[in-house]
Design an enzyme around this catalytic site. Sequence first.
Site, PDB file in Angstrom:
ATOM      1  N   SER A 267       0.869  -1.190   0.000  1.00 26.23           N
ATOM      2  CA  SER A 267       0.000   0.000   0.000  1.00 26.23           C
ATOM      3  C   SER A 267       0.892   1.222   0.000  1.00 26.23           C
ATOM      4  O   SER A 267       2.056   1.145   0.392  1.00 26.23           O
ATOM      5  CB  SER A 267      -0.879   0.045   1.243  1.00 26.23           C
ATOM      6  OG  SER A 267      -1.717  -1.068   1.289  1.00 26.23           O
TER       7      SER A 267
ATOM      8  N   GLU B 204       4.498 -13.612  -3.052  1.00 28.34           N
ATOM      9  CA  GLU B 204       5.922 -13.562  -2.661  1.00 28.34           C
ATOM     10  C   GLU B 204       6.777 -14.570  -3.417  1.00 28.34           C
ATOM     11  O   GLU B 204       7.680 -15.183  -2.845  1.00 28.34           O
ATOM     12  CB  GLU B 204       6.059 -13.763  -1.143  1.00 28.34           C
ATOM     13  CG  GLU B 204       5.304 -12.698  -0.344  1.00 28.34           C
ATOM     14  CD  GLU B 204       5.567 -12.739   1.164  1.00 28.34           C
ATOM     15  OE1 GLU B 204       6.550 -13.370   1.589  1.00 28.34           O
ATOM     16  OE2 GLU B 204       4.786 -12.121   1.912  1.00 28.34           O
TER      17      GLU B 204
ATOM     18  N   ARG C 213      17.219   4.255  10.587  1.00 22.94           N
ATOM     19  CA  ARG C 213      17.503   2.965  11.207  1.00 22.94           C
ATOM     20  C   ARG C 213      18.994   2.622  11.160  1.00 22.94           C
ATOM     21  O   ARG C 213      19.569   2.143  12.127  1.00 22.94           O
ATOM     22  CB  ARG C 213      16.705   1.878  10.508  1.00 22.94           C
ATOM     23  CG  ARG C 213      15.948   1.011  11.472  1.00 22.94           C
ATOM     24  CD  ARG C 213      15.037   0.102  10.710  1.00 22.94           C
ATOM     25  NE  ARG C 213      15.417   0.153   9.295  1.00 22.94           N
ATOM     26  CZ  ARG C 213      15.054  -0.743   8.416  1.00 22.94           C
ATOM     27  NH1 ARG C 213      14.294  -1.740   8.797  1.00 22.94           N
ATOM     28  NH2 ARG C 213      15.413  -0.645   7.164  1.00 22.94           N
TER      29      ARG C 213
ATOM     30  N   TYR D  97       0.297   1.899  12.304  1.00 19.35           N
ATOM     31  CA  TYR D  97       1.700   1.660  11.948  1.00 19.35           C
ATOM     32  C   TYR D  97       2.552   2.049  13.148  1.00 19.35           C
ATOM     33  O   TYR D  97       2.657   3.220  13.492  1.00 19.35           O
ATOM     34  CB  TYR D  97       2.038   2.510  10.733  1.00 19.35           C
ATOM     35  CG  TYR D  97       3.312   2.152  10.009  1.00 19.35           C
ATOM     36  CD1 TYR D  97       3.269   1.596   8.737  1.00 19.35           C
ATOM     37  CD2 TYR D  97       4.560   2.380  10.572  1.00 19.35           C
ATOM     38  CE1 TYR D  97       4.431   1.279   8.036  1.00 19.35           C
ATOM     39  CE2 TYR D  97       5.727   2.058   9.890  1.00 19.35           C
ATOM     40  CZ  TYR D  97       5.657   1.517   8.623  1.00 19.35           C
ATOM     41  OH  TYR D  97       6.800   1.202   7.935  1.00 19.35           O
TER      42      TYR D  97
END
Lengths: 562, 562
Positions: free
Chosen positions: A220, A268, A413, A474
Amino acid sequence: MTGVAHQKWWGWGVEGVAFNHRDKPKMAPFVYDKVGIDLNAPGSPPPNFDDLDVPAPRIGEELTGTLTAAVGREHVRDDDLERVIHTYGKGLPDLVRVRAGDLPRVPDVVVYPADESQVQAVVDAVVAADAVLIPFGGGSNISGSLTPPADEQRTVVSLDLGRMNRVLEVDEEAGLARIQAGVQGPDMEDQLNSRGWTVGHQPDSFRHSTLGGWIATRSSGMQSDKYGDIADITRGLRMVQPGKVVVLRPLPSTSTGPSVREMILGSEGRLGVVTEAWVHVHRLPENRDIIAYLYPSWDAALAAMQEISVSDAAPTVTRVSDANETQFSLSTQKESAGLKGKAQQALFDVLARRGWDLEQACLSYIGYEGGAGKVKAEKNVVGRIVRRHGGIKLGRGPGALYDQKKFDTPYIRDFLLDIGGLADVSETAAPWSKLPEVYMATTRAAREAFERIGVRGFIMCHLSHSYHSGACLYFTFAFAPGVDGAQEQLERYWTVKKAIQQTFVDLGATLSHHHGVGTDHAHWLEEDISPAGTDVMVSLLQGVDPGRNLNPGTIIPAQREW
Amino acid sequence: MTGVAHQKWWGWGVEGVAFNHRDKPKMAPFVYDKVGIDLNAPGSPPPNFDDLDVPAPRIGEELTGTLTAAVGREHVRDDDLERVIHTYGKGLPDLVRVRAGDLPRVPDVVVYPADESQVQAVVDAVVAADAVLIPFGGGSNISGSLTPPADEQRTVVSLDLGRMNRVLEVDEEAGLARIQAGVQGPDMEDQLNSRGWTVGHQPDSFRHSTLGGWIATRSSGMQSDKYGDIADITRGLRMVQPGKVVVLRPLPSTSTGPSVREMILGSEGRLGVVTEAWVHVHRLPENRDIIAYLYPSWDAALAAMQEISVSDAAPTVTRVSDANETQFSLSTQKESAGLKGKAQQALFDVLARRGWDLEQACLSYIGYEGGAGKVKAEKNVVGRIVRRHGGIKLGRGPGALYDQKKFDTPYIRDFLLDIGGLADVSETAAPWSKLPEVYMATTRAAREAFERIGVRGFIMCHLSHSYHSGACLYFTFAFAPGVDGAQEQLERYWTVKKAIQQTFVDLGATLSHHHGVGTDHAHWLEEDISPAGTDVMVSLLQGVDPGRNLNPGTIIPAQREW
């Protein structure tokens, strides 16, 4: 030379680009306060590739020969760097492991087909040799979908679609484009924008993810409220299987039994290799605005977002951060940007006098597109709802800033990893009625997990992707693990991650709204879609791939593999 | 008494309701002109049930005993009327065959479970006995999904869900309702409307079809542009399989691999029995309007509809009839209604003076819902597009009339059958760019087929269900077969029907937009979703039901059954 650019082997994005906090003076104090990490501490340099102990390729001459015949010698690569790049995605466990040189199983060879017939030849060769095939797009996966099983004894072939990156045709009348699966977001949009079109799909990974990857994981994007999730956007496709091609012609809708299109979406790589797709394209919008709002509390924000979702407004973006994420966002502002300096302080003073607890304030972005009349009417509808829930409009400035910065987050990160911090995300979706409890229980579960492992941790959340019946939550969490070894760090990481995921499925939320199952989330599949639902999925995958040659180990929990 | 009401065993709808043309003075001349059938000719009376030769039930005592234990003696029925009612749907071939007493294979027993545990007991008993199970909702199917294979040697059990007809709960905050699969349209809406809610799903079959049937066939409704197709509306469900229940919790969206929800949608009973679903519900709209427009030509109408689909307007209904269907609609007006008498003639005179060829005019209905501001803005947007394509607005009157009459059409078919006419429908969907050619080629193929079999035939069409990338074309055709026997009539029918369906798939349109595959359309499955796509579907169905106990013969072409 394959001509295909890759991300850093050890982190997100391209060499030379990194996150920098020095122009964000509030960030270091904020992070130190929340998780005890000193952003100004000297970081470890990125690891040295030459220090890695990369296992030698295990591949027979015959298969090498067939692959070489299929794609040409220069497009069959078995050097260490290529193979390491194709070993992991960019999830936190991926990054920790690759930085630590944890490489129990690496693809034995990487092939770069130029077109569908070459993909067919590769797939056929791999299955004939009883090897394993793992399709690879931008390598941005964060659910563990790209890593060969550690105990895989067969040859592992990584099929990189990076050369198949063209917009093949635009059907202007139907608003459809036929696009090769290996194209990355910016390249695809450049090719389309120059002709006046856009797909409008903007996942956080946009800059380093591909159309095929979006399809394979049910992606998305930020603007999915208008443009739809990739499952809505994808109207037809071609997928190579051993000895044949599934061809689904572009259709606006159809009732041809169980949807094969919806079986391929999210598969996948377990059903084959998607080579191209027909996707919705739209004219570039006449007007495009992202407006920021501020709510006095998370509960008020959630209630407003639900009302917006059933209102006459149809915004392109609906996003609201909880108090923690709002505080984090404010702490990462540059001094010269956004709701800045004195003006921001003046506003906050006013709100405080009105009785707001500014620690609880929640920042929201709503996007609008279309003709001037529609945009104005929708802003009015939303504005009334925001006010009814005690919120205020902040205006265009912060919205524009968010729009510019939205793809930069993943770099943080790596920066944190350099100085010993672990940060990752978990996202879910649930009906509106369950969201408040999912939110509270998840943040509680994370805090309890932090406590259990004895670390200072932080969790924040935003709501995005509003639907009639619910929305996506989220979560981003971070902590200083307090231990050094990769395995010890990941044990602590999994304690937190598992607590969060388990809370999702326990409360009727899904294991993932748009990151996919991969290997990281497979553990919760049966709790999400029920054991009998898992049986249905196994019937499908096993029937198509009885020999487990196609990306085995993903989606299905280990004990249910055949 | 089962307490479950059924349609006429020989036709559409309820006893005592029939189509009547006597208050529509223009209809008889129109029909006589087009297909040579005299509506005033004396019709054959409906067939006499006692004349039927119904094969005796073939069921062992043990299975009868288990079924009786499962649902209670009064809910296990093996009388002839019950069994004949459950033999066919309401497609044209169904009606011709049942009227002719063509009953090569009739369900041996009909069971009416009261709840999911009884469904489970029935499913388990049927599979244990190696019998065949055919789920039955409202019996309105028109794709041949309900009829046992003529050569089926095993016991056939029809499972009628009619007693499972309750709205179980409404989650007001999420806009979701949990509803039993056996509820029929009007009953469901009554239960919801009384609480201020609606599903808004309005297929032509609405009065005699069920939620479970809509899910099993991927139904769409007149208002799907706003409310979505049933695949969008259905967010969670429960499906009984042998020994277990697939449970999909209601989710706004999810990335749990290949979508099991989308495998069950359209599965026509081949994966199990859907017992209940979580579906979107909406507040009854503040305003609701259907406005009629008239275009000078079909090409102008198609172009306008495409523009509306990508405009800032989001109408609930988008429908336009071709010239033939427009003429037919005008011929079926009551003298006292609609665009009536002198006013209509005056309008047509004005248009003729403007240069319109009134034989080419195309009637359109556009529906609007929402707040007054939204409805007004959308009417303005649509009005501008209509005018740009040379169309004019007729206003509310004809729209309201269409809205009232919309569920009555199926009764016409029985009336025509009484006087020897055959009428049926074929519908498809394709990208906007292909619709003009699909339309022209289909009407040409039908005319050629009429010629080939030497009959006077008529075909008309409307466009409905607009999407971003395309729309549905819905064809209705009729002819006087010129022969008497059911088999001879159906041979001629299939000549026409096959010509139409073949044209669809040859031109990139789908075999059905919303009627499903059933047995009637299975022949074209491989051409629609490709042989390899069919393999994927077979893998799924065979994996779940290796013994072919669950509605065998539907969806998959005969030569591909296992």
